[in-house]
Design a protein around this motif. Structure first.
Motif, PDB file in Angstrom:
ATOM      1  N   PRO A  36       0.833  -1.190   0.000  1.00 23.70           N
ATOM      2  CA  PRO A  36       0.000   0.000   0.000  1.00 23.70           C
ATOM      3  C   PRO A  36       0.875   1.250   0.000  1.00 23.70           C
ATOM      4  CG  PRO A  36      -0.744  -1.555   1.653  1.00 23.70           C
ATOM      5  CD  PRO A  36       0.594  -2.022   1.188  1.00 23.70           C
ATOM      6  N   MET A  37       0.499   2.251  -0.808  1.00 21.53           N
ATOM      7  CA  MET A  37       1.336   3.435  -0.961  1.00 21.53           C
ATOM      8  C   MET A  37       0.662   4.705  -0.475  1.00 21.53           C
ATOM      9  SD  MET A  37       2.831   2.721  -4.759  1.00 21.53           S
ATOM     10  CE  MET A  37       3.679   4.298  -4.744  1.00 21.53           C
ATOM     11  N   GLY A  38      -0.523   4.583   0.133  1.00 20.84           N
ATOM     12  CA  GLY A  38      -1.225   5.779   0.561  1.00 20.84           C
ATOM     13  C   GLY A  38      -2.246   6.215  -0.461  1.00 20.84           C
ATOM     14  N   ALA A  39      -2.762   7.417  -0.272  1.00 21.97           N
ATOM     15  CA  ALA A  39      -3.837   7.921  -1.122  1.00 21.97           C
ATOM     16  C   ALA A  39      -3.363   9.097  -1.942  1.00 21.97           C
ATOM     17  CB  ALA A  39      -5.030   8.327  -0.264  1.00 21.97           C
ATOM     18  N   GLN A  40      -4.043   9.296  -3.068  1.00 20.99           N
ATOM     19  CA  GLN A  40      -3.812  10.469  -3.905  1.00 20.99           C
ATOM     20  C   GLN A  40      -5.166  10.896  -4.451  1.00 20.99           C
ATOM     21  OE1 GLN A  40      -1.576  10.219  -7.729  1.00 20.99           O
ATOM     22  NE2 GLN A  40      -0.260  11.747  -6.771  1.00 20.99           N
ATOM     23  N   GLY A  41      -5.620  12.074  -4.012  1.00 17.52           N
ATOM     24  CA  GLY A  41      -6.949  12.513  -4.402  1.00 17.52           C
ATOM     25  C   GLY A  41      -8.010  11.593  -3.828  1.00 17.52           C
ATOM     26  N   ASP A  42      -8.858  11.057  -4.687  1.00 13.65           N
ATOM     27  CA  ASP A  42      -9.941  10.168  -4.255  1.00 13.65           C
ATOM     28  C   ASP A  42      -9.593   8.697  -4.407  1.00 13.65           C
ATOM     29  OD1 ASP A  42     -11.625  12.304  -3.594  1.00 13.65           O
ATOM     30  OD2 ASP A  42     -12.298  12.508  -5.677  1.00 13.65           O
ATOM     31  N   ASP A  43      -8.323   8.399  -4.662  1.00 18.19           N
ATOM     32  CA  ASP A  43      -7.921   7.019  -4.925  1.00 18.19           C
ATOM     33  C   ASP A  43      -6.880   6.529  -3.922  1.00 18.19           C
ATOM     34  OD1 ASP A  43      -9.523   6.827  -7.245  1.00 18.19           O
ATOM     35  OD2 ASP A  43      -7.964   7.800  -8.432  1.00 18.19           O
ATOM     36  N   PHE A  44      -6.962   5.262  -3.613  1.00 16.56           N
ATOM     37  CA  PHE A  44      -5.951   4.549  -2.842  1.00 16.56           C
ATOM     38  C   PHE A  44      -4.938   3.989  -3.834  1.00 16.56           C
ATOM     39  CE2 PHE A  44      -4.721   0.329  -1.025  1.00 16.56           C
ATOM     40  CZ  PHE A  44      -3.984   0.799   0.041  1.00 16.56           C
ATOM     41  N   LEU A  45      -3.648   4.062  -3.499  1.00 18.66           N
ATOM     42  CA  LEU A  45      -2.604   3.610  -4.402  1.00 18.66           C
ATOM     43  C   LEU A  45      -2.018   2.288  -3.910  1.00 18.66           C
ATOM     44  CD1 LEU A  45      -0.682   6.978  -4.972  1.00 18.66           C
ATOM     45  CD2 LEU A  45      -2.626   6.062  -6.251  1.00 18.66           C
ATOM     46  N   TYR A  46      -1.813   1.377  -4.855  1.00 22.39           N
ATOM     47  CA  TYR A  46      -1.261   0.066  -4.517  1.00 22.39           C
ATOM     48  C   TYR A  46      -0.262  -0.342  -5.601  1.00 22.39           C
ATOM     49  CZ  TYR A  46      -0.860  -4.956  -3.663  1.00 22.39           C
ATOM     50  OH  TYR A  46      -0.370  -6.210  -3.426  1.00 22.39           O
ATOM     51  N   ARG A  47       0.934  -0.749  -5.189  1.00 16.70           N
ATOM     52  CA  ARG A  47       1.942  -1.204  -6.141  1.00 16.70           C
ATOM     53  C   ARG A  47       1.852  -2.721  -6.284  1.00 16.70           C
ATOM     54  NH1 ARG A  47       6.215   1.464  -8.011  1.00 16.70           N
ATOM     55  NH2 ARG A  47       6.222   2.919  -6.233  1.00 16.70           N
ATOM     56  N   VAL A  48       1.706  -3.186  -7.529  1.00 15.34           N
ATOM     57  CA  VAL A  48       1.457  -4.602  -7.813  1.00 15.34           C
ATOM     58  C   VAL A  48       2.655  -5.465  -7.430  1.00 15.34           C
ATOM     59  CG1 VAL A  48       1.031  -6.290  -9.663  1.00 15.34           C
ATOM     60  CG2 VAL A  48      -0.178  -4.096  -9.654  1.00 15.34           C
ATOM     61  N   GLU A  49       2.359  -6.590  -6.758  1.00 20.12           N
ATOM     62  CA  GLU A  49       3.355  -7.598  -6.436  1.00 20.12           C
ATOM     63  C   GLU A  49       3.108  -8.847  -7.279  1.00 20.12           C
ATOM     64  OE1 GLU A  49       2.582  -7.901  -2.177  1.00 20.12           O
ATOM     65  OE2 GLU A  49       4.525  -6.969  -1.818  1.00 20.12           O
ATOM     66  N   GLN A  50       4.074  -9.733  -7.258  1.00 15.38           N
ATOM     67  CA  GLN A  50       3.955 -10.981  -8.006  1.00 15.38           C
ATOM     68  C   GLN A  50       2.721 -11.760  -7.551  1.00 15.38           C
ATOM     69  OE1 GLN A  50       7.347 -13.551  -7.664  1.00 15.38           O
ATOM     70  NE2 GLN A  50       6.912 -14.647  -9.543  1.00 15.38           N
ATOM     71  N   HIS A  51       1.999 -12.332  -8.512  1.00 10.59           N
ATOM     72  CA  HIS A  51       0.817 -13.174  -8.294  1.00 10.59           C
ATOM     73  C   HIS A  51      -0.444 -12.382  -7.957  1.00 10.59           C
ATOM     74  CE1 HIS A  51       3.626 -16.415  -8.539  1.00 10.59           C
ATOM     75  NE2 HIS A  51       4.162 -16.192  -7.343  1.00 10.59           N
ATOM     76  N   ASP A  52      -0.374 -11.052  -7.904  1.00 11.66           N
ATOM     77  CA  ASP A  52      -1.593 -10.269  -7.682  1.00 11.66           C
ATOM     78  C   ASP A  52      -2.538 -10.403  -8.872  1.00 11.66           C
ATOM     79  OD1 ASP A  52      -1.014  -9.249  -5.189  1.00 11.66           O
ATOM     80  OD2 ASP A  52      -0.100  -7.410  -5.949  1.00 11.66           O
ATOM     81  N   THR A  53      -3.824 -10.439  -8.596  1.00  9.50           N
ATOM     82  CA  THR A  53      -4.856 -10.356  -9.640  1.00  9.50           C
ATOM     83  C   THR A  53      -5.871  -9.306  -9.208  1.00  9.50           C
ATOM     84  OG1 THR A  53      -6.385 -11.978  -8.695  1.00  9.50           O
ATOM     85  CG2 THR A  53      -4.599 -12.833 -10.101  1.00  9.50           C
ATOM     86  N   LEU A  54      -6.637  -8.782 -10.173  1.00 10.33           N
ATOM     87  CA  LEU A  54      -7.627  -7.771  -9.832  1.00 10.33           C
ATOM     88  C   LEU A  54      -8.716  -8.334  -8.925  1.00 10.33           C
ATOM     89  CD1 LEU A  54      -8.133  -5.660 -13.075  1.00 10.33           C
ATOM     90  CD2 LEU A  54      -6.768  -5.134 -11.058  1.00 10.33           C
ATOM     91  N   GLU A  55      -9.084  -9.595  -9.149  1.00  6.83           N
ATOM     92  CA  GLU A  55     -10.103 -10.200  -8.279  1.00  6.83           C
ATOM     93  C   GLU A  55      -9.621 -10.239  -6.832  1.00  6.83           C
ATOM     94  OE1 GLU A  55      -9.115 -11.489 -11.158  1.00  6.83           O
ATOM     95  OE2 GLU A  55     -10.765 -12.449 -12.239  1.00  6.83           O
ATOM     96  N   GLN A  56      -8.356 -10.648  -6.621  1.00 12.79           N
ATOM     97  CA  GLN A  56      -7.814 -10.724  -5.266  1.00 12.79           C
ATOM     98  C   GLN A  56      -7.752  -9.339  -4.615  1.00 12.79           C
ATOM     99  OE1 GLN A  56      -4.083 -12.531  -6.211  1.00 12.79           O
ATOM    100  NE2 GLN A  56      -4.825 -14.642  -6.011  1.00 12.79           N
TER     101      GLN A  56
END
Length: 294
Positions: A36-56
């Motif tokens: 997790p990288m914090g928020a920017q405006g109205d969005d939460f920021l997340y940096r993708v790691e190996q094996h991540d999927t949008l469903e997860q």
């Protein structure tokens, strides 16, 4: 061992030309255990790691797997099962369920009040409460994600927002400081930041995992990043990014006066005297004053 930090002055701005030196207990090294990288405006920021999927990620942060198409559209993802490692995804904060959170006073010295009543160690504080440190009073508050807030003497602030994002262990915090200095150590366990904002009358500082000082008075505000990074928005929405060991000054209208490296820590620190009451260290060039807290 105590660690001391000296912060840059802004010598061409007389009302802001104050350099601080703090003595505080050394914090353990921050080890990143999530992205997790914090928020920017109205969005939460997340940096993708190996094996991540949008469903997860939809299930983890919004608690509803069916939100993955929204994340796919917002982030222009071709294959929701093959996300580019390192890509920064935006997750609308409106999709992340929240619940009320609290702050706990873990240290109080002198006179500190919440809505006019004395604050004592162990007191639980909630959103909407106004805090004031009177005279040499000071207090440290701990949030549910272990972030620390320290009111220095003469500070006045409001806990505008204290929420937590369900299922994530992350908090949604907004602090408004009217006068004085607020020091913060955000997400010290390295588990990532939800949303953490410090507001002065003319600026908004968005914190993304950092040690930060914000000072405000009638002449403007001063923002000093000791660790990590922060982004400061002025009244027009223009954003100034600050990295580690950098400071920025703003006037009372929120206009940027400049940025500058923070001064280095003092060298040759040692306690002196039989009673251990005297602190010796080498002067820091360009420093004009020191405040020491242990």
């Amino acid at each position: 061992m105590n660690r001391l930090r000296s912060l840059s002055a802004f010598p061409d701005v007389r009302p802001l030309a104050l350099t601080l030196l703090s003595a505080c207990l050394a914090l353990p090294p921050i080890v990143a255990r999530a992205e997790p990288m914090g928020a920017q405006g109205d969005d939460f920021l997340y940096r993708v790691e190996q094996h991540d999927t949008l469903e997860q990620l939809a299930r983890r942060y919004t608690l509803r797997t069916e939100h993955w198409p929204t994340l796919q559209r917002l982030n222009q993802i071709d294959d929701p099962h093959r996300l580019p490692i390192g890509k920064v995804l935006r997750i609308p904060l409106s999709l992340i369920p929240e619940q009320p959170a609290t702050a706990t006073a873990i240290h109080v010295t002198g006179q500190v009040t919440a809505d006019g009543r004395p604050v004592r160690p162990g007191d639980v504080l909630r959103a909407g409460q106004s805090l004031r440190s009177i005279g040499d009073g000071a207090a440290t508050l701990r949030l549910e994600d272990q972030s620390l807030l320290t009111l220095t003497p003469g500070a006045t602030l409001e806990l505008q927002r204290l929420q937590s994002f369900q299922g994530t262990g992350l908090t949604d915090t907004q602090i408004s400081i009217d006068r004085g200095t607020l020091e913060s150590t955000v997400a010290p366990a390295g588990t990532g930041v939800g949303r953490f904002e410090v507001r002065t009358p003319a600026t908004v500082t968005g914190v993304r995992g950092t040690r930060l000082r914000v000072h405000t008075d009638a002449s403007g505000s001063r923002h000093e990043v000791l660790q990590g990074r922060a982004a400061i928005a002025d009244p027009t929405g223009a954003e100034q990014s600050l990295g580690q060991d950098r400071g920025a000054a703003y006037d009372a209208r929120g206009a940027l006066l400049g940025t500058q490296p923070l001064l280095p820590p003092p060298q040759g620190l040692q306690m002196a005297g039989s009673d251990g009451q005297r602190l010796n260290f080498e002067p820091v060039p360009k420093a004009v004053a020191y405040t020491v807290r242990i």
